[in-house]
Design an enzyme around this catalytic site. Structure first.
Site: not given
Ligand code: GLU
Length: 421
Positions: A111, A225-226, A228
């Site tokens: 992350k 957001g995306n 919700g």
């Molecule tokens: N940020 C999204 C998650 O928390 C997607 C992560 C990704 O597609 O690598 O799952």
């Protein structure tokens, strides 16, 4: 007097470690495997000078955490948020490790995050920040090492700038270095709504195992957001839910007769918030969580269902599209009350699953149509849901612990096969 909430550990990384500890005990993990899984393998802290539109230079701080890559390259989004901390990113990276394992895709967990407030930045400033981030983090990412994606307050345009910056570092295009890209730059069909769609598929399966009719069932969505906003659209389209309340960081709206998706989205586009939507009653985010609804979708940030308010949650199913919305104390309370929780790293795994499909398509440079993406996503989400549900039933534990048991066992097995422990 301190309230229950103030007593509770709310540092997301400590929460993630506590959740793992419980699973490790249930699985009887050996101490070395357990200890290795409690920590990120690697992390990079970066400092980013960015020219602002007024001619000044601002210095931002950011992170990239590569939590565990036993099952494949690390994978996970980049979040731009004013409250970002290294511990939040560590927790999110740990949850990505479990997320990729629970849907059984060959990726580890990572992350990234930058402390900033994109709502107060121009597009040009955001572009310079995105490029500055890759100038530092570019050295540790790569399609065989670590593959970023969008998360809170980042989007396909930001992924495009990052991919472009990385291409200049390398000297050639490497589309698969990042996912959630726009379609003309190697994005995948179906990535935009994938997080919500995957969550809706797991909710459909929960309805089946619980014998609960979801057609006409009421729902409240915290966060627009995306995840919700697409949960609103797809909850209505695919399951016939009646969405009676939605909210964003500025507040919430409630209408017992249901809220129309297109109309709410249009209002949010124009005013930047759902608040003030005509014909709806205004409520707070806290009130929304406690509404008498069949399904609650926490779809924003961490720690919104805690020991303090869990007792007042009235939903029958909590479908966690956010990462980390429920604390361990709250989990116990919800379990005792008989609330069926579809835990975050299962419920919201649709995003990374389609990200994985995007990587596969980039690698062989051949693109699938949307139906193919939906079909393959459905298969992954449905299989993961039933693996977790069965684990919960067999061991009489709550679904989050069951999801941990499925995921952690898979990562532990990979580490053991590699000879790490
Ligand atoms: N940020 C999204 C998650 O928390 C997607 C992560 C990704 O597609 O690598 O799952």
């Amino acid at each position: 007097m301190l309230t229950a909430k103030e007593h509770e550990v709310l540092n997301p990384f400590e929460v993630a470690q506590a959740q793992l500890d419980e699973a490790a005990e249930m699985l009887g993990l050996d101490p070395a495997t357990h200890e290795l899984l409690r920590w990120p393998l690697r992390e990079l802290h970066v400092t980013l000078p960015v020219k602002m539109d007024d001619g000044s230079t601002r210095v931002f701080h950011g992170f990239r955490v590569q939590y565990n890559d036993a099952r494949g390259p690390t994978k996970g989004g980049i979040r731009f948020h004013p409250d970002e901390t290294i511990d939040t990113v560590r927790a999110l990276a740990a949850w990505m490790t479990w997320k990729c394992a629970v849907v059984d895709i060959p990726l580890g967990g990572g992350k990234g995050g930058v402390i900033c407030d994109p709502r107060e930045m121009s597009q040009a400033e955001l572009e310079r920040l995105s490029r500055a981030y890759i100038r530092q983090v570019g050295r540790i990412i790569g399609l065989e090492k670590d593959v970023p994606a969008p998360d809170v307050y980042t989007n396909p345009q930001i992924m495009a700038w990052m991919m472009d910056e990385y291409a200049f570092q390398k000297g050639f295009n490497e589309f698969g270095v990042i996912t959630g890209k726009p379609l003309p730059l190697g994005g995948s069909a179906g990535r935009g709504d994938a997080t919500a769609r995957g969550g809706i598929y797991t909710l459909r399966e929960a309805g089946k195992v619980l014998g609960m009719e979801l057609q006409g069932a009421t729902a409240a969505i915290q966060g627009y957001g995306n995840a919700g906003s697409f949960a609103h659209k797809l909850g209505v389209e695919l399951l016939g839910l009646k969405v009676v309340a939605v909210s964003d960081s500025r507040g919430g709206i409630y209408n017992p007769d249901g809220l129309d998706y297109e109309a709410v989205l249009d209002h949010k586009r124009k005013t930047r918030s759902v608040v003030g939507f005509p014909g709806a009653q205004e409520i707070t985010n806290e009130e929304l969580l406690e509404l008498e609804v069949d399904v609650l979708f926490p779809s924003a940030l961490e720690n919104v269902i805690t020991a303090e308010n869990a007792g007042r949650i009235k939903a029958k199913i909590v479908a966690e599209l956010a990462n980390g919305p429920t604390t361990p104390e709250a989990d116990k309370i919800l379990f005792e009350k008989g609330v069926y929780v579809i835990p975050d790293f299962l419920c919201n795994a649709g995003g990374v699953t389609v990200s994985y499909f995007e990587m596969v398509q980039n690698a062989y440079d051949y693109y699938w149509d949307e139906d193919m993406v939906h079909q393959r996503l459905d298969k992954k989400m449905t299989a993961a849901f039933h693996a977790v549900h069965k684990m919960a039933q067999d061991n009489n534990v709550h679904n989050r612990l069951a999801a941990y048991m499925v995921a952690v066992a898979r990562v532990a097995e990979a580490m053991q096969l590699r000879g790490w422990v």
